[in-house]
Scaffold this motif. Structure first.
Motif, PDB file in Angstrom:
ATOM      1  N   UNK A  76       8.147 127.153  53.161  1.00  0.00           N
ATOM      2  CA  UNK A  76       7.000 127.301  54.049  1.00  0.00           C
ATOM      3  C   UNK A  76       5.756 127.085  53.181  1.00  0.00           C
ATOM      4  N   UNK A  95      12.425 122.989  56.084  1.00  0.00           N
ATOM      5  CA  UNK A  95      10.973 123.176  56.020  1.00  0.00           C
ATOM      6  C   UNK A  95      10.453 123.613  57.379  1.00  0.00           C
ATOM      7  N   UNK A  96       9.635 124.657  57.377  1.00  0.00           N
ATOM      8  CA  UNK A  96       9.043 125.130  58.630  1.00  0.00           C
ATOM      9  C   UNK A  96       7.539 125.178  58.452  1.00  0.00           C
ATOM     10  N   UNK A  97       6.859 124.596  59.402  1.00  0.00           N
ATOM     11  CA  UNK A  97       5.426 124.314  59.268  1.00  0.00           C
ATOM     12  C   UNK A  97       4.629 125.264  60.159  1.00  0.00           C
TER      13      UNK A  97
ATOM     14  N   UNK B 412       4.633 124.874  66.330  1.00  0.00           N
ATOM     15  CA  UNK B 412       4.108 125.875  65.401  1.00  0.00           C
ATOM     16  C   UNK B 412       3.865 127.229  66.078  1.00  0.00           C
ATOM     17  N   UNK B 429      12.823 129.173  61.111  1.00  0.00           N
ATOM     18  CA  UNK B 429      13.776 128.054  61.190  1.00  0.00           C
ATOM     19  C   UNK B 429      13.068 126.714  61.023  1.00  0.00           C
ATOM     20  N   UNK B 430      13.764 125.778  60.392  1.00  0.00           N
ATOM     21  CA  UNK B 430      13.318 124.388  60.383  1.00  0.00           C
ATOM     22  C   UNK B 430      13.550 123.810  61.785  1.00  0.00           C
ATOM     23  N   UNK B 431      12.959 122.646  62.091  1.00  0.00           N
ATOM     24  CA  UNK B 431      13.152 122.062  63.425  1.00  0.00           C
ATOM     25  C   UNK B 431      14.631 121.894  63.813  1.00  0.00           C
ATOM     26  N   UNK B 464      12.626 114.521  59.196  1.00  0.00           N
ATOM     27  CA  UNK B 464      12.437 115.960  59.357  1.00  0.00           C
ATOM     28  C   UNK B 464      12.699 116.391  60.798  1.00  0.00           C
TER      29      UNK B 464
END
Lengths: 478, 478
Positions: A76, A95-97, B412, B429-431, B464
């Motif tokens: 993150x 990856x989390x945005x 987000x 969590x990631x996407x 991603x």
């Protein structure tokens, strides 16, 4: 280093961190991040699967070396190297945005991660306190959330940095009280971050330098965008009494944002106070300060070139009269952005004719860097401006598209679009009216007729936002 | 009516309004909106091209009669009748959809429209003040922004409504100070709205009733969603110390939201204070209040059934001890939602596997009602929950889709998705991880394998957020 603190070296510190630890780091704008311990982790031969949380972009020791070593399994919330980008798109890293304003709360209260250790960079440390170095970010929240703390005492940075910091800690919800900031240049906190002394595991001394920014020289497009922006702002200051006494500005990070900030010196602000209430101090802002056109600047970090950092360091006490660095949950706070009536100027990858903005994923799929704090400003600014060149690759790729397939900023958020072609003020417009203005004023000449033809055709539909998804998707294939 | 005020009738008032005027009206939650003058405008034989701005949904006199008369050419910012919806989708009305929290500022400072006249409903009026009726919304900002003011004094509503109002006016940016609210049940303002007496053109007396809500009885899906939500909230209160002393809730409007609120009585909150900090008071909330499980409720309006409104009116003094109605720029203020650590529960049309939420446009094209205040809560809540049935039309149409083509709430923003099938907690969590959890826990059994097959196939991409837009678009055609 003051008092009787546990001194250690980077390798010993790294060895103590569990192989699957959740590590919270300082760092924002590629500065102020820990360097020695991440490098020791990258160089260790352990099989690491770390969760790494920073509140903004960090430099090469984390986003290149540590990534290349395969030590990061989850990340993150903003990455800024091509190495990290590739690992994110391969999904080697989960990856989390998240939005910059909220990462502190999400770590501390939201259950996003289960934090183990915080590693922060400082210019001074004592019993229960340290002075952050070149960035603040979500460091105060991270230090509270983590079980253990490592501090990297960096001798490259001047101790004078303490005079730019204003560390205010919001209380915990639901008994959080309003943040008492009424002036962007004001001080409501301390110059140091406090921590529970028993958390401190070790202090590592280092003299590694920040990974500073490189900005390209302004292009013709940058200068044309700046001229269009100046013209719009000039009219707006004339039109709206809300800007009679002062205007509060924010600019997104990057070569364009830096150029726009610098070129703003050519705008006649009259007797108005010009104030910066943003996320990052860039070189262009130092130019504005030096020219005497800026009353004060509030941010959470610097994004300076090596030259800009040297300028700042050499004259830190003078700059500290006008520059304040705050935690990101203050600098980017929705309520404060609202209070000051900020005019936010942020770039993106592309926007569509209806005003949706994609600032993170190329073709809706490939992550670039992350959303950072752009949504904090786009959503809460009194005036949200999206500024970017109308085309990429010498006019080969349009950045105005029929439909963007990743939306970071919705049709409800942006007031004005600016490209080198012109200005589309879409306030008060319906979606189709937005499309007409965006195509007319912002699109690149090479793509204008294709966009207009798309709009003309879909307008035959009886829909509020007419679309042809298949045709919009083809746009990316041509 | 107190003092020497200009009395008039609806037809005279309507005749005075210019044919192309920009009209700001009270009204939020289909209550508290002006009725007599809009009806007189609808019944006039003038050729009207009005811009009409309300801060929330209004009732039939505006969104049916006035729309059917063809008098509205431009409309902000939430419409709630099938007549208005059809006119919006035909684009006979240029409709622009804004977030409820910001419409006041956008009208007053942002240049969204050039306001001419405000028409507001009141239960009492005097020299320079009036007491709003069943809603507050952005009325204080509208009254300040408009050149002229008409007040409809409605005798259907009890004068006791004055005891629920708390009218606080934020200062103008950039000298706006923090809103001093530290308790959702607290009072920081007055029971009346102030106005410059010279603006008042006329007071029209009326006894037309509000267009109250009709909620369907909870369905099996509603009850299953409520049970899943209770189970999640119970675990979360156990897990997170931030909820040790109190929990602050918000629910979106509608039959599902109303059912979820009512069914929450079955949740064991222990010794915690349960507080409502939301936009609308629905019948389910009156049930919670009557059961003694709710400490206080803050909102900007009611969305009550005829029966609920009768209950409230008959016992207004007692309810006023616990219910406060505030301007929407306070009730929905990002900074206050953050302060109280609100747990927001909002519905939508659909969400996609990556966590993007569409709450306004069917198939990304056809407007339903508008975004209302949902983004104010989804963006700023400590915990944002999206709750809806996994399928429509007896399982014929999935509300979990590969890709939604209109995004009102981005990847987000939402922490947790709840359907009658289960709960997907996607924090951290990631996407792609979000997609896995959403398909596993939230999708309807009839669509689970198709969604999983889509995900399995696109995961072959090195992206991603892997996507196949053409295939995602086909989803809507099958």
């Amino acid at each position: 280093m003051q008092g009787d603190l546990p001194s250690t070296d980077a390798e010993t510190a790294a060895a103590r961190i569990a192989s699957d630890a959740t590590v919270l780091t300082s760092g924002f704008g590629s500065v102020g991040y820990p360097k020695a311990i991440p490098l020791a982790l990258a160089n260790s031969d352990r099989d690491l699967r770390l969760t790494l949380v920073s509140s903004g972009n960090v430099g090469d020791e984390i986003d290149v070396d540590l990534v290349e070593s395969g030590a990061i399994s989850r990340r993150f919330s903003y990455q800024s190297s091509s190495v990290a980008r590739r690992a994110t798109n391969r999904r080697d890293i989960a990856f989390s945005d998240r939005n910059a304003s909220s990462i502190g709360d999400e770590v501390q209260y939201g259950g996003m991660v289960d934090p183990d250790v915080a590693i922060v960079e400082a210019v001074a440390v004592g019993e229960g306190w340290f002075v952050p170095s070149t960035s603040v970010g979500q460091v105060p929240a991270f230090v509270e959330a983590a079980d253990e703390l490592f501090i990297e005492l960096n001798h490259q940075h001047p101790l004078g940095l303490q005079s730019v910091h204003d560390i205010y800690r919001p209380d915990s919800p639901p008994n959080r009280t309003p943040i008492p900031l009424t002036d962007p240049g004001g001080r409501i906190g301390t110059s140091y971050v406090q921590f529970a002394p028993e958390k401190l595991v070790g202090v590592v001394e280092t003299d590694r330098a920040d990974s500073t920014y490189t900005f390209r020289d302004p292009t013709d497009d940058d200068l044309a965008i700046a001229a269009n922006l100046r013209s719009f702002l000039s009219d707006e200051m004339e039109r709206s009494p809300v800007f009679d006494d002062a205007i509060h500005l924010q600019f997104g990070v990057g070569s364009l944002g830096n150029a726009l900030m610098g070129e703003l010196r050519a705008l006649d602000f009259g007797d108005r106070d010009v104030v910066y209430y943003g996320e990052l101090i860039q070189d262009g802002l130092l130019d504005m300060l030096d020219s005497g056109r800026l009353a004060s600047a509030s941010a959470t970090s610097m994004a300076l070139t090596a030259d800009g950092q040297r300028r700042l360091f050499e004259d830190i006490e003078r700059y500290a009269e006008d520059i304040v660095l705050r935690p990101a949950d203050v600098a980017n706070h929705p309520g404060l952005i609202d209070q000051f009536g900020v005019v936010g100027v942020n770039s993106a990858i592309e926007f569509d004719i209806y005003g949706n903005v994609n600032s993170t994923h190329i073709r809706g799929k490939r992550m670039v860097n992350g959303i950072g704090g752009s949504a904090d400003y786009n959503r809460n600014a009194l005036l949200s401006i999206c500024a970017l060149p109308s085309a990429l690759d010498d006019g080969e790729t349009s950045r105005v598209v029929p439909m963007t397939f990743h939306v970071d900023h919705t049709e409800h958020d942006i007031d004005v679009f600016v490209t080198e072609q012109g200005v589309a003020d879409v306030r008060g417009c319906s979606p189709v009216e937005r499309a007409e203005r965006i195509i007319e004023h912002c699109a690149h000449p090479s793509f204008k007729s294709d966009l207009q033809s798309y709009l003309d055709d879909v307008k035959a539909q009886s829909n509020h936002i007419p679309h042809d998804v298949a045709r919009a998707a083809e746009w990316y294939e041509s």
